[in-house]
Design an enzyme around this catalytic site. Structure first.
Site, PDB file in Angstrom:
ATOM      1  N   THR A 124       1.109  -1.094   0.453  1.00  0.00           N
ATOM      2  CA  THR A 124       0.291  -0.064   0.125  1.00  0.00           C
ATOM      3  C   THR A 124       1.250   1.372   0.367  1.00  0.00           C
ATOM      4  OG1 THR A 124      -1.348  -1.389   1.252  1.00  0.00           O
ATOM      5  CG2 THR A 124      -1.769   1.270   0.589  1.00  0.00           C
ATOM      6  N   THR A 150       1.086  -5.117   4.011  1.00  0.00           N
ATOM      7  CA  THR A 150       1.626  -5.175   4.954  1.00  0.00           C
ATOM      8  C   THR A 150       0.538  -6.621   5.642  1.00  0.00           C
ATOM      9  OG1 THR A 150      -0.787  -4.527   5.817  1.00  0.00           O
ATOM     10  CG2 THR A 150       1.151  -3.096   5.817  1.00  0.00           C
ATOM     11  N   SER A 194       0.222 -10.057  -0.684  1.00  0.00           N
ATOM     12  CA  SER A 194      -1.407 -11.049  -0.787  1.00  0.00           C
ATOM     13  C   SER A 194      -0.969 -11.835  -1.971  1.00  0.00           C
ATOM     14  CB  SER A 194      -2.570 -10.330  -0.917  1.00  0.00           C
ATOM     15  OG  SER A 194      -2.843  -9.569  -2.370  1.00  0.00           O
TER      16      SER A 194
HETATM   17  N1  ASP Z   1      -2.651  -5.579  -0.103  1.00  0.00           N
HETATM   18  C1  ASP Z   1      -2.201  -4.647   0.628  1.00  0.00           C
HETATM   19  C2  ASP Z   1      -0.370  -5.226   0.500  1.00  0.00           C
HETATM   20  O1  ASP Z   1      -0.319  -6.275   2.051  1.00  0.00           O
HETATM   21  C3  ASP Z   1      -1.690  -4.467   1.807  1.00  0.00           C
HETATM   22  C4  ASP Z   1      -0.921  -3.325   2.609  1.00  0.00           C
HETATM   23  O2  ASP Z   1       0.301  -3.117   2.365  1.00  0.00           O
HETATM   24  O3  ASP Z   1      -0.640  -2.682   3.863  1.00  0.00           O
HETATM   25  O4  ASP Z   1       0.562  -5.408  -0.673  1.00  0.00           O
END
Ligand code: ASP
Length: 334
Positions: free
Chosen positions: A11, A86, A56
């Site tokens: 993100t 994350t 993901s």
């Molecule tokens: N879907 C994002 C990822 O893990 C979520 C994030 O970065 O907070 O790349």
């Protein structure tokens, strides 16, 4: 202090699109602006995965690409930062902790809940905090900095899909919290290390949650064809509905094929003790392996690491009872 940043995605560097957030921000210019006028200006290099990934989509192959990037900059940097999504950051930070257990320089993972271009983003606080952690003499091994907290990289878990304090380490104290000055709580545990690890490769590992009323047929179906290893997320200290002979039979069938059966807990904070209750003793009799107090992320990445090293059978079980990089606290009572 020279710092190398590996930007894997997430993100932090995303922008809006009609299909939702996707990579696209000018992270290099943003990072330059963060460094402008501070002592690290001109001391930070950057490389990025191509393509950048929403975490993901991460596989063990991405873990290896990040490891290779870190290793290839070992002579030009004193410390490393990995910018990562994350969602699977805690899997990747655990994975790097095993493969780089003998690496002498600190590696700090971070990312953010809001993209860097959003008013009120946590990207700035997380990246500058990670830079400070990377340059701190107390820091070693692989850590994860997020929401003002520095955690051991193989003890961390994502606890919130939205809070800025998005990670915690349920079974150990944080390493440090920010402030003026930072408060340091817990030294990062070392393990036995691993000399010359083979690269990560993909493996077929099943992770199964036990739920009330789970039938033997469903469990058998979920484990067919037989995977290379099975992680059962049981209740509490490692209990399953052991009075259902069908369930025990399915697991016994795996053990008869010498497939490792590792028992973790669904509890956020746990210490797996097989045989503490009758409901867990069937697992002990089958030769199931306790995950002790490992997080799922540390356990899954360790399983993939051991399989990538071609560790099987008794040796696999022994390594689950040994610490490679501080990922597990072994019970002191017999
Ligand atoms: N879907 C994002 C990822 O893990 C979520 C994030 O970065 O907070 O790349």
């Amino acid at each position: 202090m020279r710092i190398h940043v590996t930007y894997a995605g997430g993100t932090i560097g995303m922008v809006d699109s009609p299909d939702g957030l996707r990579p696209g921000a000018d992270l290099a210019s943003w990072l330059d602006a963060q460094l402008d006028g501070i002592e690290l200006s001109g001391q930070v290099s950057l490389s990025q995965l191509s393509p950048l990934v929403d975490s993901s989509e991460t596989t063990p192959i991405h873990w290896q690409i990040i490891i290779d990037d870190v290793r290839s900059h070992v002579d030009s940097a004193d410390a490393f930062i990995v910018l990562h999504g994350t969602d699977t950051m805690a899997y990747s930070s655990a994975a790097l902790s095993y493969a780089l257990a003998d690496f002498e320089k600190p590696i700090v993972f971070t990312g953010s809940q809001y993209p860097l271009g959003v008013v009120g983003t946590d990207a700035s606080a997380n990246v500058t905090g990670a830079l400070r952690a990377a340059g701190s003499p107390q820091v070693r091994g692989v850590t994860l900095f997020f929401g003002h907290t520095l955690l051991a990289g193989n003890r961390a878990t994502k606890t919130s899909s939205w809070a800025f304090a998005g990670f915690d380490s349920p079974s150990t104290l944080p390493v440090a919290r920010t402030g003026a000055p930072w408060q340091w709580y817990h030294g990062i545990e070392a393990g036995e290390g691993w000399a010359k690890p083979a690269p990560y490769t993909r493996h077929d590992v099943a992770v199964i949650d036990i739920v009330p009323g789970l039938s033997a047929e469903r469990l058998r179906a979920m484990l067919t064809p037989a995977p290379e290893a099975v992680i059962i997320r049981a209740y509490g200290v490692g209990n399953i509905p052991a009075s259902d002979p069908g369930i025990v039979d399915v697991l016994a069938g795996l053990r008869a094929q010498d497939i490792p059966l590792i028992v973790a807990s669904q509890c956020y904070q746990s210490e797996v003790v097989l045989g503490h209750y009758e409901a867990g003793s069937a697992l002990a009799r089958l030769g199931a392996i306790s995950a002790h107090d490992m997080t799922l992320e540390a356990l899954y990445s360790k399983t993939i690491f051991l399989l990538s090293q071609e560790i099987r059978g008794d040796q696999f079980a022994q390594w689950m009872n040994r610490s490679i990089a501080g990922e597990v606290n072994l019970p002191t009572i017999a």
